[in-house]
Design an enzyme around this catalytic site. Structure first.
Site, PDB file in Angstrom:
ATOM      1  N   ARG A   1     -22.101   6.664   6.887  1.00 50.94           N
ATOM      2  CA  ARG A   1     -22.665   5.757   5.889  1.00 50.94           C
ATOM      3  C   ARG A   1     -23.959   5.118   6.377  1.00 50.94           C
ATOM      4  NH1 ARG A   1     -17.278   2.476   3.840  1.00 50.94           N
ATOM      5  NH2 ARG A   1     -16.438   4.163   2.597  1.00 50.94           N
TER       6      ARG A   1
ATOM      7  N   ALA B   1      -5.174  -8.080   4.227  1.00 50.94           N
ATOM      8  CA  ALA B   1      -4.553  -8.368   5.529  1.00 50.94           C
ATOM      9  C   ALA B   1      -3.597  -9.547   5.413  1.00 50.94           C
ATOM     10  CB  ALA B   1      -5.635  -8.647   6.572  1.00 50.94           C
TER      11      ALA B   1
ATOM     12  N   THR C   1     -10.700  -7.096  -0.699  1.00 52.75           N
ATOM     13  CA  THR C   1      -9.849  -5.907  -0.843  1.00 52.75           C
ATOM     14  C   THR C   1      -9.787  -5.510  -2.318  1.00 52.75           C
ATOM     15  OG1 THR C   1      -8.561  -6.725   1.030  1.00 52.75           O
ATOM     16  CG2 THR C   1      -7.579  -4.956  -0.258  1.00 52.75           C
TER      17      THR C   1
ATOM     18  N   HIS D   1     -19.658  -4.187   4.980  1.00 54.88           N
ATOM     19  CA  HIS D   1     -18.588  -4.502   5.931  1.00 54.88           C
ATOM     20  C   HIS D   1     -19.200  -5.065   7.198  1.00 54.88           C
ATOM     21  CE1 HIS D   1     -14.413  -3.753   7.408  1.00 54.88           C
ATOM     22  NE2 HIS D   1     -15.023  -3.792   8.591  1.00 54.88           N
TER      23      HIS D   1
HETATM   24  P1  ADP Z   1      -9.344  -8.490   4.440  1.00 56.74           P
HETATM   25  O1  ADP Z   1      -9.838  -7.197   3.887  1.00 56.74           O
HETATM   26  O2  ADP Z   1      -9.595  -8.634   5.883  1.00 56.74           O
HETATM   27  O3  ADP Z   1      -7.945  -8.783   4.008  1.00 56.74           O
HETATM   28  P2  ADP Z   1     -10.451  -9.950   2.196  1.00 56.74           P
HETATM   29  O4  ADP Z   1     -11.860 -10.287   1.966  1.00 56.74           O
HETATM   30  O5  ADP Z   1      -9.799  -8.954   1.315  1.00 56.74           O
HETATM   31  O6  ADP Z   1     -10.279  -9.602   3.738  1.00 56.74           O
HETATM   32  O7  ADP Z   1      -9.580 -11.279   2.049  1.00 56.74           O
HETATM   33  C1  ADP Z   1      -9.940 -12.476   2.689  1.00 56.74           C
HETATM   34  C2  ADP Z   1      -9.449 -13.626   1.831  1.00 56.74           C
HETATM   35  O8  ADP Z   1      -9.586 -14.838   2.579  1.00 56.74           O
HETATM   36  C3  ADP Z   1     -10.275 -13.818   0.568  1.00 56.74           C
HETATM   37  O9  ADP Z   1      -9.412 -13.858  -0.548  1.00 56.74           O
HETATM   38  C4  ADP Z   1     -10.977 -15.150   0.786  1.00 56.74           C
HETATM   39  O10 ADP Z   1     -11.181 -15.881  -0.395  1.00 56.74           O
HETATM   40  C5  ADP Z   1     -10.015 -15.869   1.712  1.00 56.74           C
HETATM   41  N1  ADP Z   1     -10.654 -16.938   2.498  1.00 56.74           N
HETATM   42  C6  ADP Z   1     -11.829 -16.864   3.175  1.00 56.74           C
HETATM   43  N2  ADP Z   1     -12.101 -18.038   3.766  1.00 56.74           N
HETATM   44  C7  ADP Z   1     -11.079 -18.873   3.476  1.00 56.74           C
HETATM   45  C8  ADP Z   1     -10.789 -20.232   3.784  1.00 56.74           C
HETATM   46  N3  ADP Z   1     -11.640 -20.981   4.495  1.00 56.74           N
HETATM   47  N4  ADP Z   1      -9.647 -20.765   3.310  1.00 56.74           N
HETATM   48  C9  ADP Z   1      -8.792 -20.038   2.535  1.00 56.74           C
HETATM   49  N5  ADP Z   1      -9.021 -18.757   2.194  1.00 56.74           N
HETATM   50  C10 ADP Z   1     -10.143 -18.176   2.664  1.00 56.74           C
END
Ligand code: ADP
Length: 612
Positions: A448, A146, A174, A549
């Site tokens: 699921r 995202a 992701t 999820h």
């Molecule tokens: P989505 O599928 O909604 O894009 P993901 O899990 O693929 O979610 O990506 C979320 C990203 O946000 C991960 O790479 C994670 O490390 C990052 N993230 C989560 N919390 C923080 C934070 N506090 N500061 C910076 N990055 C963060």
């Protein structure tokens, strides 16, 4: 003066190094391996009498996109530090540990004094006193699907953005997904015969509507279905509206239908956009696990295909790795930025701009999962980064949450690690799921959550996906090599290898083949039956439920504005992806998460930039 200091420091380091290596090693190149996430990681280590000359990872089966950073950085870090006590890479801990473990083994073979090569190199972590101010049109928190979709959109529109990523690498959860994307895609679907039961569509349009919007959607699909039936065509019937209706129904009709319709109507454009960015897709659509209708496709290179495409237009300088956002900055009721710090150097930052939260879900935050859900203690398929940070940060400033009682347990977890193994679990149409006794117990093409619930009632909370040679792929054989699946020329042999009752399994397969012959699964109501299980070699994949999820999260609208508890938009704040709630309701359809993060990541990027 500075030169003298450097000289003294270098001499001191040399003294320590030679003291550490006093015993000497036998010069040469040594190979060793240690187990990573997917199997052995093999290294080649070259040493002279007193130092490590080079380290190279020469073989591994680790997941592309996740293992790249440790493989690229840890060998060099070990040589530079002349120590195996180097930092692991967050998000790729198992691969990191495997490299370090294998190098330790190789050094032992060379006769090294391991204690001398294990001197800690870590500095004490201290937060900086100064706070560096940075600004951009849009500050994006999270470099998963995202966040990167939002960043690409901002870049393509000529805006500036800074992406904060707390881990040492991009990709987030992701990068661990099956890369499955759902979209009604006439070009692909009209090339294939419909084998799924059309009665499913009749059931969806004839069900008692729960709102006017639901009734209107049913009516639209009814008209489309009538036109399809009148045409006499037999290809896969589908439309963005049927996708929306399936999503709403599968989520127990509690999700926000506007959010669903925006996602489904933008699905094909999202896929095309990813294709234009260089991500290639499987030509054939199929019925994925929990997908409930044949409209899924996969990135040819898996999740790294999606991440690489999304990264292409985002310059490296725009992504701050190892930088964790901690707090939203609010001035006069508007979010104007975010506070963060570098988790390695301790440098603090205040970053100003409109903020998009794209921090993913909270499936790896065991304490939060336990607090919110009364489910058994389970492993998770999620990256360690999925700890709910963005949701909690926004909640601190009064953001409303929705759907917080909804969590998805995926039936395709590795029974030992919880990692997702759908890519070699067979196809739901052509595999059967059996328990240790060899019996089917659930509808393989079902939801699921239902399959997971049913599995938790079976012996050892495990089920086995059984399929034959025609359903196998290259990844099935790799899984066998890595010990995550079994393969045999007879069903009896397969049952014995996997610890399943052989007679039970043989009887069940004979029964299933009769059902395929008859063209209908009258035992469990499988949506489509295509192939018998009859061609050797046969495969068996043990699977256990795993937390996958989190459907609940920040309350947003179709423009990705985040709402407060009073039902008002929080100015300057946007959210996209798994950090949000309200789209998937009580159960997320398999393949809808990638669609969600791309569609809403793009919308968030567009709107956060326009709102300058
Ligand atoms: P989505 O599928 O909604 O894009 P993901 O899990 O693929 O979610 O990506 C979320 C990203 O946000 C991960 O790479 C994670 O490390 C990052 N993230 C989560 N919390 C923080 C934070 N506090 N500061 C910076 N990055 C963060």
């Amino acid at each position: 003066m500075r030169k003298l200091w450097s000289l003294l420091l270098a001499l001191a380091m040399l003294a320590t190094a030679s003291a550490a290596m006093a015993d000497g090693m036998t010069p040469g190149t040594y190979t060793a391996e240690a187990t990573g996430n997917n199997g052995p990681v093999k290294v080649e280590v070259t040493v002279n009498e007193d130092s490590i000359v080079s380290v190279e990872v020469v073989e591994h089966a680790e997941t592309a996109g996740i293992c790249d950073t440790p493989i690229a950085t840890i060998p060099g870090a070990i040589v530079e530090a002349q120590s195996v006590a180097v930092d692991t890479i967050s998000g790729a801990t198992n691969t990191s540990k495997a490299i370090i473990g294998a190098v330790t083994d190789a050094l032992t073979q060379a006769g090294a004094d391991i204690a001398a090569f294990s001197q800690a190199t870590q500095k004490e972590f201290v937060l900086s006193e100064d706070v560096q101010d940075l600004s951009a049109d849009v500050i994006i928190v999270g470099a998963g699907g995202a966040g990167l979709a939002a960043a690409t959109t901002v870049q393509q529109a000529g805006g500036s953005c800074i992406v904060l990523e707390k881990m040492a690498m991009i990709g987030g959860n992701t990068a661990r997904s099956g890369s499955t994307l759902n979209a009604a895609d006439p070009e692909r679907q009209q090339k294939l015969e419909l084998t799924a039961d059309i009665q499913e569509v009749y059931d969806a349009i004839e069900a008692e509507p729960v709102s006017e919007a639901h009734a209107a959607l049913q009516q639209k699909v009814k008209e489309q279905l009538e036109a399809y039936v009148a045409s006499g065509e037999t290809y896969i019937f589908d439309s963005p509206e049927l996708h929306a209706l399936n999503t709403f129904d599968a989520g127990d009709r509690v999700a926000d239908l506007d959010l669903i319709q925006t996602m489904c109507s933008g699905a094909l454009a999202a896929r095309t956009w990813l294709s234009e960015l260089g991500c290639e897709w499987t030509e054939q659509v199929y019925l994925t696990i929990g997908g409930l209708w044949p409209r899924s496709m996969n990135a040819l290179e898996g999740p790294s295909g999606i991440i690489n495409a999304l990264k292409k237009n985002v310059p490296d300088e725009a992504i701050m790795l190892n930088t964790k956002a901690t707090e939203l900055i609010v001035e006069e009721g508007r979010v104007t930025g975010v506070r963060a710090y570098d988790v390695v150097s301790g440098q603090q930052y205040a970053l100003y701009g409109n903020v998009i939260l794209a921090t993913g879900g909270y499936g790896a935050n065991a304490a939060l999962v336990a607090q919110l859900h009364s489910i058994p203690e389970l492993m998770t398929s999620n990256a360690a980064s999925s700890t709910g940070d963005g949701m909690l940060m926004a909640q601190e400033i009064g953001a409303a949450l929705t759907g917080m009682d909804k969590i998805q347990i995926h039936p395709h977890g590795n029974p030992q690690t919880g990692a997702l193994q759908s890519h070699f679990a067979g196809s739901v149409t052509n595999s059967i799921y059996v328990n240790k006794e060899g019996h089917r117990f659930t509808e393989e093409t079902g939801r699921r959550d239902t399959i997971s619930e049913d599995t938790l009632k079976q012996t050892d909370h495990v089920m086995f996906s059984i399929y034959d040679a025609r359903t196998a792929s290259d990844s099935s054989d790799s899984a066998v090599e890595l010990g995550n699946a079994y393969k045999a020329d007879t069903i009896e042999e397969l049952a014995e290898l996997a610890g399943i009752d052989a007679q039970g399994l043989a009887d069940e397969i004979a029964r299933y083949n009769e059902l395929v012959e008859a063209g209908k699964d009258t035992d469990f109501g499988k949506k489509a039956v295509e192939l018998k299980i009859e061609e050797a070699p046969f495969y068996c994949v043990p699977l256990s439920p795993t937390i996958h999820h989190t459907m609940g999260g920040l309350k947003i609208d179709t423009d990705t504005h985040v709402y407060n508890e009073a039902g008002e938009v929080i100015d300057g704040l946007y959210a996209a992806g798994e950090v949000t709630g309200g789209i998937h309701g009580g159960n997320r359809i398999g393949g809808n998460a990638i669609t969600d993060i791309i569609v809403y990541g793009r919308i968030a990027g567009e709107n956060a930039l326009a709102d300058k």
